[in-house]
Design a protein around this motif. Structure first.
Motif, PDB file in Angstrom:
ATOM      1  N   LEU A 127     -27.765 -43.254   7.313  1.00  0.00           N
ATOM      2  CA  LEU A 127     -26.346 -43.570   7.334  1.00  0.00           C
ATOM      3  C   LEU A 127     -25.529 -42.286   7.418  1.00  0.00           C
ATOM      4  O   LEU A 127     -25.695 -41.376   6.604  1.00  0.00           O
ATOM      5  N   SER A 128     -24.668 -42.226   8.413  1.00  0.00           N
ATOM      6  CA  SER A 128     -23.756 -41.101   8.561  1.00  0.00           C
ATOM      7  C   SER A 128     -22.343 -41.667   8.460  1.00  0.00           C
ATOM      8  O   SER A 128     -22.098 -42.604   7.696  1.00  0.00           O
ATOM      9  N   ALA A 129     -21.403 -41.120   9.218  1.00  0.00           N
ATOM     10  CA  ALA A 129     -20.026 -41.623   9.192  1.00  0.00           C
ATOM     11  C   ALA A 129     -19.309 -41.124  10.435  1.00  0.00           C
ATOM     12  O   ALA A 129     -19.606 -40.045  10.943  1.00  0.00           O
ATOM     13  N   ARG A 130     -18.355 -41.907  10.905  1.00  0.00           N
ATOM     14  CA  ARG A 130     -17.585 -41.481  12.071  1.00  0.00           C
ATOM     15  C   ARG A 130     -16.797 -40.202  11.765  1.00  0.00           C
ATOM     16  O   ARG A 130     -16.562 -39.389  12.655  1.00  0.00           O
ATOM     17  N   VAL A 131     -16.394 -40.030  10.514  1.00  0.00           N
ATOM     18  CA  VAL A 131     -15.619 -38.832  10.170  1.00  0.00           C
ATOM     19  C   VAL A 131     -16.467 -37.567  10.269  1.00  0.00           C
ATOM     20  O   VAL A 131     -15.948 -36.458  10.168  1.00  0.00           O
ATOM     21  N   GLY A 132     -17.775 -37.710  10.482  1.00  0.00           N
ATOM     22  CA  GLY A 132     -18.624 -36.550  10.715  1.00  0.00           C
ATOM     23  C   GLY A 132     -18.542 -36.033  12.131  1.00  0.00           C
ATOM     24  O   GLY A 132     -19.100 -34.975  12.445  1.00  0.00           O
ATOM     25  N   SER A 133     -17.845 -36.757  12.985  1.00  0.00           N
ATOM     26  CA  SER A 133     -17.665 -36.316  14.375  1.00  0.00           C
ATOM     27  C   SER A 133     -16.561 -35.264  14.432  1.00  0.00           C
ATOM     28  O   SER A 133     -15.412 -35.534  14.068  1.00  0.00           O
ATOM     29  N   ILE A 134     -16.898 -34.077  14.906  1.00  0.00           N
ATOM     30  CA  ILE A 134     -15.899 -33.012  15.026  1.00  0.00           C
ATOM     31  C   ILE A 134     -14.892 -33.358  16.115  1.00  0.00           C
ATOM     32  O   ILE A 134     -13.675 -33.195  15.943  1.00  0.00           O
ATOM     33  N   ASP A 136     -13.926 -36.214  17.095  1.00  0.00           N
ATOM     34  CA  ASP A 136     -13.126 -37.394  16.775  1.00  0.00           C
ATOM     35  C   ASP A 136     -12.112 -37.120  15.653  1.00  0.00           C
ATOM     36  O   ASP A 136     -11.316 -37.982  15.307  1.00  0.00           O
ATOM     37  N   ASN A 137     -12.129 -35.917  15.108  1.00  0.00           N
ATOM     38  CA  ASN A 137     -11.262 -35.591  13.983  1.00  0.00           C
ATOM     39  C   ASN A 137      -9.852 -35.269  14.475  1.00  0.00           C
ATOM     40  O   ASN A 137      -9.577 -34.145  14.909  1.00  0.00           O
ATOM     41  N   THR A 138      -8.977 -36.240  14.379  1.00  0.00           N
ATOM     42  CA  THR A 138      -7.585 -36.042  14.805  1.00  0.00           C
ATOM     43  C   THR A 138      -6.604 -36.191  13.650  1.00  0.00           C
ATOM     44  O   THR A 138      -5.403 -35.977  13.826  1.00  0.00           O
ATOM     45  N   LYS A 139      -7.111 -36.546  12.472  1.00  0.00           N
ATOM     46  CA  LYS A 139      -6.228 -36.791  11.339  1.00  0.00           C
ATOM     47  C   LYS A 139      -6.334 -35.728  10.253  1.00  0.00           C
ATOM     48  O   LYS A 139      -5.443 -35.604   9.419  1.00  0.00           O
ATOM     49  N   GLY A 140      -7.438 -34.972  10.225  1.00  0.00           N
ATOM     50  CA  GLY A 140      -7.626 -33.998   9.171  1.00  0.00           C
ATOM     51  C   GLY A 140      -7.978 -34.655   7.851  1.00  0.00           C
ATOM     52  O   GLY A 140      -8.261 -35.853   7.772  1.00  0.00           O
ATOM     53  N   GLY A 141      -7.922 -33.873   6.768  1.00  0.00           N
ATOM     54  CA  GLY A 141      -8.256 -34.400   5.463  1.00  0.00           C
ATOM     55  C   GLY A 141      -9.744 -34.651   5.274  1.00  0.00           C
ATOM     56  O   GLY A 141     -10.549 -34.419   6.161  1.00  0.00           O
ATOM     57  N   TRP A 142     -10.110 -35.113   4.080  1.00  0.00           N
ATOM     58  CA  TRP A 142     -11.491 -35.445   3.745  1.00  0.00           C
ATOM     59  C   TRP A 142     -12.428 -34.260   4.046  1.00  0.00           C
ATOM     60  O   TRP A 142     -13.484 -34.423   4.642  1.00  0.00           O
TER      61      TRP A 142
END
Length: 230
Positions: A127-134, A136-142
């Protein structure tokens, strides 16, 4: 999952998603055995203790080999601290533990459990996460969670290349389960556009896994079978 009889192993088997994977395998007539690993079921197993990971792999070896291994472990809240929203909120100890739980421990699990996979067509999915995509990161944070999952993805890609030199039919997969109703996502579920039940997410991920063809390196896909850019 497969057209012939097979064995499955689920790490993190008592979590919401891990438990749904276990139920799915148990309902598959071709699955002859499901091996369960979790802190509550496996005495001494601790993701933060490398020796315990190695020891648990040896325990599981007796019931193998496995055609599919699922690592459903991970943490979003670390030491009572949720994902950081700003640079000012970063804490070194939380960042380090995030990397340990979400990147270092999983690759050590892969190191010790990959030898338990059967030869030929096989799947190792984490299990990974979409937020692990560099990309795809357009919102920042986390910060910590994003960075740890990005590191995990690189570790999976690197390990896949090595493991496929011995078994070209092995699929190593980074799985994005969607936002699932679970303890992990409880504090953030209210903002999700669509909250999935664990069984719904797992059904989608298993369908996605059956559609993957062998390739060099790891796959990075979501529960709908769509590829995610690294």
């Amino acid at each position: 999952m497969f057209d012939t009889d097979y064995k499955a192993l689920v790490i993190g088997a008592t979590g919401a998603i891990g438990g749904a994977f276990v139920a799915a395998f148990q309902s598959d007539s071709h699955c002859t055995h499901v091996e369960l690993v979790s802190r509550s079921l496996s005495p001494g197993f601790d993701l933060l203790n490398a020796a315990s990971i190695e020891a648990q792999a040896e325990v599981c070896r007796a019931s193998g080999p496995y055609r599919i291994i699922i690592d459903a472990t991970g943490a979003l809240t670390i030491g009572g601290v949720g994902p950081e929203k700003s640079l000012a909120s970063l804490r070194e100890e939380v960042l380090m533990e995030n990397f340990h739980i979400n990147a270092v421990a999983p690759v050590l699990v892969l190191r010790h459990f990959a030898p338990l996979l059967a030869p030929g067509p096989a799947v190792y999915a984490k299990l990974s996460a979409r937020v692990g995509s560099i990309s795809d990161n357009t919102k920042g944070g986390w910060y910590g969670y994003r960075a740890a999952k990005a590191a995990l993805n690189m570790l999976l890609q690197t390990a896949a290349i090595e493991l496929q030199r011995k078994n070209a039919e092995l699929r190593v997969v980074a799985l994005q389960p969607g936002t699932v109703r679970s303890n992990l996502s409880k504090a953030f579920a209210s903002s999700a556009p669509h909250l999935l039940e664990p069984a719904e997410s797992v059904a989608g991920m298993l369908t996605a896994l059956t559609m993957l063809t062998p390739k060099s390196g790891a796959h990075y896909v979501d529960y709908q079978g769509e590829s995610i850019a690294w």
